[in-house]
Design a protein around this motif. Structure first.
Motif, mmCIF file in Angstrom:
data_model
loop_
_atom_site.group_PDB
_atom_site.id
_atom_site.type_symbol
_atom_site.label_atom_id
_atom_site.label_comp_id
_atom_site.label_asym_id
_atom_site.label_seq_id
_atom_site.Cartn_x
_atom_site.Cartn_y
_atom_site.Cartn_z
ATOM 1 N N PHE A 1 7.359 1.267 -2.132
ATOM 2 C CA PHE A 1 6.430 0.143 -1.652
ATOM 3 C C PHE A 1 6.733 -0.968 -2.384
ATOM 4 N N GLU B 1 2.383 11.941 -0.920
ATOM 5 C CA GLU B 1 1.374 11.277 -1.320
ATOM 6 C C GLU B 1 0.730 10.313 -0.104
ATOM 7 N N VAL B 2 1.236 10.033 0.764
ATOM 8 C CA VAL B 2 0.959 9.261 1.675
ATOM 9 C C VAL B 2 0.466 9.911 3.095
ATOM 10 N N PRO B 3 -0.091 9.425 3.994
ATOM 11 C CA PRO B 3 -0.451 9.939 5.240
ATOM 12 C C PRO B 3 0.619 9.794 6.241
ATOM 13 N N THR C 1 1.035 9.107 8.972
ATOM 14 C CA THR C 1 1.265 8.041 9.844
ATOM 15 C C THR C 1 1.845 6.958 9.131
ATOM 16 N N VAL C 2 1.771 7.011 7.805
ATOM 17 C CA VAL C 2 2.622 5.839 6.823
ATOM 18 C C VAL C 2 4.236 6.103 6.778
ATOM 19 N N VAL D 1 8.467 0.136 2.527
ATOM 20 C CA VAL D 1 7.332 -0.506 2.823
ATOM 21 C C VAL D 1 7.063 -1.958 2.143
ATOM 22 N N MET E 1 6.344 6.221 -4.276
ATOM 23 C CA MET E 1 5.538 7.491 -3.873
ATOM 24 C C MET E 1 6.156 8.560 -3.206
#
Lengths: 74, 318
Positions: free
Chosen positions: A11, A24-26, A28-29, A44, A20
């Protein structure tokens, strides 16, 4: 074009870079649907200026997968 | 045309005109420090009729005739001049502030439908949708919205809004749009972005996918058709530059654009200054908005190197 996720997402924003784990992230991300198949996101980049933010998600090959435009409320 | 509508001009003494200021500056030691194209650019700012030129009357007029500027060493004058060309009040926050004055006639469009699309995949929500088809110049764009007409939060664009926005797009921007979803709920990712960036007051307006799928999220406040169209045009710049040069604006493939930015000097907007990627998106939006208008040549003189590269991408001058 879909593939297993390499495991980490970088990120990037004005504060610098942070990494990350994909867990740790959804989902959809971590993945963007392209042609009906999930494509892993590995980078990202967010740019925020004033009341506007753009969040760009990139794939393994550097392709721009999606851009999300956000607005803030004062 | 009210070019200063979005940028309030502070109450100050009547400024020297930009032309008068420029005439004075052209006799100062700073003048030879600027290249001939940069000198020409200042002349265009001082004598043109663009929204930028209108603001230059006082933005540059006051700055370049101030006692501090006149007394400064040439290098300091060059720095002050560069700063004046990189900030408000001269620059708009985003180029769409200025391109509003050059809105072209929207193309004719028709809207047909709806037909029922069962179990449509909206982000974070699968539900029945009404499918409309917007047709512009023979090109069909399907537009989906929830069949039950419920939105959370409650304010959302209409199919008519979407049709009007699509009809106003330059051809390269419209060509990117393959499907529009008028989504029933806010972006499910907003909570994650709020945690990640530590700012809870941002919410998603739109997501543009690489295959031309556009998701528009509901909000608490209304947004107009122009904002919708401006966002789609801005996205055009990201799409083509990423395909051409990749995802790293500091990488070697982006060198020609960075060099064009350096040589032009003047930014298209303050937002463009946030990164080369935003610069190309803002420049693309400006270029496409001005193409074919009376101000096209004036803007070409202000951003000659950028427009040269954009000509190669979008098929030359017109």
């Amino acid at each position: 074009m879909s593939a297993a996720h390499p495991g980490k997402i970088v990120f990037v924003d004005a504060a610098g870079e942070r990494v990350m784990a994909v867990g740790e992230v959804p989902a959809t991300v971590a993945f963007v649907q392209v042609g009906g198949a999930p494509v892993p996101v590995v980078r990202v980049v967010a740019v925020t200026q004033g009341d506007r933010r753009e969040i760009k998600s990139y794939g393994v090959d550097g392709a721009l997968l999606s851009t999300t435009y956000q607005q803030s409320r004062a | 045309m009210n070019s200063n509508a979005a940028i309030p001009v502070p109450a100050r003494p009547a400024p020297t005109t930009a032309s008068e200021a420029l005439a004075a500056v052209s006799t100062m030691p700073v003048w030879p420090l600027r290249s001939p194209p940069q000198q020409s650019q200042l002349n265009t700012l001082a004598t043109g009729s663009s929204p930028l030129a209108a603001r230059a009357t006082w933005a540059l007029g006051l700055k370049l005739t101030s006692p501090e500027f006149v007394a400064a060493e040439p290098a300091e004058q060059a720095r002050l001049l560069k700063a004046a060309l990189s900030e408000t009040p001269l620059l708009p926050g985003v180029v769409s502030t200025d391109t509003a004055s050059q809105v072209k006639t929207a193309a004719a469009y028709t809207v047909s439908g709806p037909t029922l699309d069962a179990a449509h995949a909206f982000p974070g929500s699968i539900r029945d949708a009404d499918k409309f088809v917007v047709t512009i110049g023979g090109r069909e764009v399907p537009v989906f919205l929830p069949h039950d007409g419920q939105f959370t939060p409650p304010v959302q664009h209409t199919v008519e809004d979407v049709a009007k926005a699509l009809a106003s797009l330059p051809a390269p921007s419209l060509g990117q749009v393959k499907q529009v979803n008028i989504d029933p709920i806010a972006n499910p990712e907003d909570a994650f972005w709020a945690r990640t960036y530590g700012m809870a007051n941002f919410s998603s307006y739109m997501t543009c996918g690489s295959e031309g799928r556009i998701d528009i999220y509901p909000a608490n406040d209304p947004r107009d058709v122009k904002y919708l169209a401006d966002t789609l045009v801005h996205e055009t710049g990201h799409a083509w530059s990423n395909k051409a040069w990749g995802d790293d604006p500091q990488g070697p493939a982006w060198a020609p654009w960075r060099e064009a930015v350096r040589q032009d000097g003047l930014l298209p907007s303050t937002y463009a200054g946030s990164s080369p990627a935003e610069d190309v998106a803002e420049s693309t939006a400006l270029y496409l908005a001005m193409k074919g208008t009376p101000l096209a040549e004036e803007y070409r003189k202000l951003y000659p190197k950028r427009f040269e590269l954009l000509d190669r991408q979008f098929g030359g001058q017109s």
